[in-house]
Design a protein around this motif. Sequence first.
Motif, PDB file in Angstrom:
ATOM      1  N   ARG A  77      63.509 -16.273  14.466  1.00 15.40           N
ATOM      2  CA  ARG A  77      63.762 -15.928  15.875  1.00 15.40           C
ATOM      3  C   ARG A  77      64.474 -17.085  16.580  1.00 15.40           C
ATOM      4  O   ARG A  77      64.078 -18.242  16.419  1.00 15.40           O
ATOM      5  CB  ARG A  77      62.429 -15.660  16.569  1.00 15.40           C
ATOM      6  CG  ARG A  77      62.521 -15.156  18.021  1.00 15.40           C
ATOM      7  CD  ARG A  77      61.116 -14.830  18.482  1.00 15.40           C
ATOM      8  NE  ARG A  77      60.956 -14.460  19.855  1.00 15.40           N
ATOM      9  CZ  ARG A  77      60.760 -13.211  20.284  1.00 15.40           C
ATOM     10  NH1 ARG A  77      60.784 -12.211  19.443  1.00 15.40           N
ATOM     11  NH2 ARG A  77      60.538 -12.966  21.549  1.00 15.40           N
TER      12      ARG A  77
ATOM     13  N   SER B 258      60.940  -3.198  15.102  1.00 15.37           N
ATOM     14  CA  SER B 258      59.566  -3.702  15.149  1.00 15.37           C
ATOM     15  C   SER B 258      58.686  -2.903  14.191  1.00 15.37           C
ATOM     16  O   SER B 258      58.874  -1.708  14.030  1.00 15.37           O
ATOM     17  CB  SER B 258      59.011  -3.583  16.564  1.00 15.37           C
ATOM     18  OG  SER B 258      59.767  -4.367  17.436  1.00 15.37           O
TER      19      SER B 258
ATOM     20  N   HIS C 152      69.225  -5.934  18.186  1.00 15.17           N
ATOM     21  CA  HIS C 152      67.841  -5.523  18.012  1.00 15.17           C
ATOM     22  C   HIS C 152      67.737  -4.216  17.247  1.00 15.17           C
ATOM     23  O   HIS C 152      68.607  -3.362  17.357  1.00 15.17           O
ATOM     24  CB  HIS C 152      67.235  -5.258  19.388  1.00 15.17           C
ATOM     25  CG  HIS C 152      66.236  -6.287  19.810  1.00 15.17           C
ATOM     26  ND1 HIS C 152      65.338  -6.836  18.967  1.00 15.17           N
ATOM     27  CD2 HIS C 152      65.995  -6.861  21.010  1.00 15.17           C
ATOM     28  CE1 HIS C 152      64.575  -7.686  19.618  1.00 15.17           C
ATOM     29  NE2 HIS C 152      64.955  -7.742  20.867  1.00 15.17           N
TER      30      HIS C 152
ATOM     31  N   LYS D  76      59.943 -15.560  11.554  1.00 15.06           N
ATOM     32  CA  LYS D  76      60.772 -14.439  12.022  1.00 15.06           C
ATOM     33  C   LYS D  76      62.271 -14.706  11.957  1.00 15.06           C
ATOM     34  O   LYS D  76      63.062 -13.776  12.015  1.00 15.06           O
ATOM     35  CB  LYS D  76      60.460 -14.165  13.509  1.00 15.06           C
ATOM     36  CG  LYS D  76      59.323 -13.250  13.791  1.00 15.06           C
ATOM     37  CD  LYS D  76      59.199 -13.018  15.290  1.00 15.06           C
ATOM     38  CE  LYS D  76      60.289 -12.146  15.862  1.00 15.06           C
ATOM     39  NZ  LYS D  76      59.976 -10.732  15.923  1.00 15.06           N
TER      40      LYS D  76
ATOM     41  N   ASN E  95      58.346  -8.509  12.964  1.00 18.74           N
ATOM     42  CA  ASN E  95      59.516  -8.192  12.128  1.00 18.74           C
ATOM     43  C   ASN E  95      60.404  -9.421  11.988  1.00 18.74           C
ATOM     44  O   ASN E  95      60.298 -10.360  12.776  1.00 18.74           O
ATOM     45  CB  ASN E  95      60.329  -7.078  12.800  1.00 18.74           C
ATOM     46  CG  ASN E  95      60.631  -7.405  14.252  1.00 18.74           C
ATOM     47  OD1 ASN E  95      59.723  -7.324  15.094  1.00 18.74           O
ATOM     48  ND2 ASN E  95      61.851  -7.800  14.546  1.00 18.74           N
TER      49      ASN E  95
ATOM     50  N   SER F 250      56.790  -9.422  18.114  1.00 17.97           N
ATOM     51  CA  SER F 250      56.683  -8.386  17.085  1.00 17.97           C
ATOM     52  C   SER F 250      56.825  -9.021  15.699  1.00 17.97           C
ATOM     53  O   SER F 250      57.545 -10.011  15.536  1.00 17.97           O
ATOM     54  CB  SER F 250      57.751  -7.322  17.317  1.00 17.97           C
ATOM     55  OG  SER F 250      59.007  -7.916  17.510  1.00 17.97           O
TER      56      SER F 250
HETATM   57 MG    MG Z   1      60.536  -8.131  19.003  1.00 21.20          MG
END
Ligand code: MG
Length: 348
Positions: free
Chosen positions: A60, A153, A238, A58, A147, A145
Motif C-alpha cells: 500500500r 477487497s 482500485h 499490502k 487485499n 482491507s
Molecule cells: Mg482497501
Amino acid sequence: MITELIKIRGLMQNHDDFVRAGNLLKNGEVVAIPTETVYGLAANAFNPDAVKKIFKAKGRPGDNPLIVHISDFDDLSKVAVDIPEKAVTLAEKFWPGPLTMILKKSAKIPPEVTAGLATVAVRFPSHMYARAIIEAAGVPLAAPSANLSGKPSPTSALHVIRDMSGRIPMIIDGGECEVGLESTVIDLTGDIPVLLRPGGVTLRELRDAVGEVSVNKKILEEVNDDEQVASPGMKYKHYAPSSPVVIAEGETGAFVKYVTDNIKNKNIAILCFEEEKALFDGMGVSVFTYGRLSHPKELAHGLFSALRNLDEFTFDVIYARMPKADDGISLAIVNRLSRAAAFSKVVL
Ligand code: MG
Ligand code: AMP
C-alpha cells in the motif's frame, strides 16, 4: 513466513485462538480478521512498526491512511479528540456497524496510521469476531482491507489467502462478510459532514440522522494525477481485475444487442444482474452475475467476489452492468464498479 489459517466455529469453541490472535497483535504482528464489511489486515494502532508491516504486506502507498477499529465506544477518546455532537449522534445510531468517521486525531495515534494527517478514521465494527479480536489485543487496531493494493477487497478468507499467504502469520476465517463493501467514510471535522466514500450506511440514513450531508464529487468522478483529494484512497486504482472492465449503460435489450454484435471478434465476459443472465444462454459469452437488480444489497454483497472470479480468467473486455446511483446502497456499488472500470463506459 508460514501463514496459519484458523476457521472459527464460535467465540467459546475458539477461545484459545482469539487469545493467540490477540497475543500476536500485542507483539506487533499483523493478523487478517473478518468484519461485517470486508476482511481487514489488522495491527496495533499505537505501534508504528506494527503498522508499517501492514503497508508492506499490502504493497500500500505510504500516503494512504488506515482506519482505526475500536470495540467499545469509550475507546473513541483514546484515538480522537474534539469529538463533535454530530459524531456522537452518528455513533449512537450506526455503531457498531459499517460507518467510519474522520475526526481530529489524538496524540497517541502515530503518523504512520494517518499518513501524517491531523485527522484519524475511526470505526466500531459490529462483527462479533472482529470485536473479540480487538478485545483480545487490548488496543485499537489499524486495519485497511486485507487485499493486495489495487485488488478487489476480500469478502471471504479464501480471497485473503490468495493475496496474503506467506506475507502474514495468521488469517482468522469467520466466513463470508455480510455487507461485502468497505465502510461508509464521513468527514466530521468541518461544519457540514462530508461523505467521502459511500458504503453500508447510506447517504439517506446519514441525512436522516444529522440533516445536511454534502457529497464529495470525486465519489463518482475520476481523479487527475495532480489533483488534491479529501481522502487519499480516492487517488488510487482500485478493485480492478486484470482484464479491462467497461461499464455498459442502457436498457437490457440494447445491452444484449451490443454483446451479440461484438462477440465475433472478441473474447468477452459480462458481469450482469441475475435477471439478465438467461438472455445470454448459448451465446458463447462468459456470464458472471453479482445479484439481483431488484435487491441492491445483494449486488453489494456479491460485487467483489464476482470481480475476483473474473480475475481468474483473461478476457479482451469485461462489460459490466451497474444500477443507477441513488442515495441508497447503489451509490456505493456505482462508486466501486466505476473505479474497477477506471471510469470507462459505453452508452448504449
Ligand atoms: Mg482497501
Ligand atoms: P481501506 O481501509 O483500505 O478501505 O481504506 C481506508 C480508506 O479511508 C481510504 O480510502 C483512506 O483514504 C480513507 N481514510 C483513512 N484515514 C483518513 C483520513 N484521516 N482522512 C480522509 N480519509 C481517510
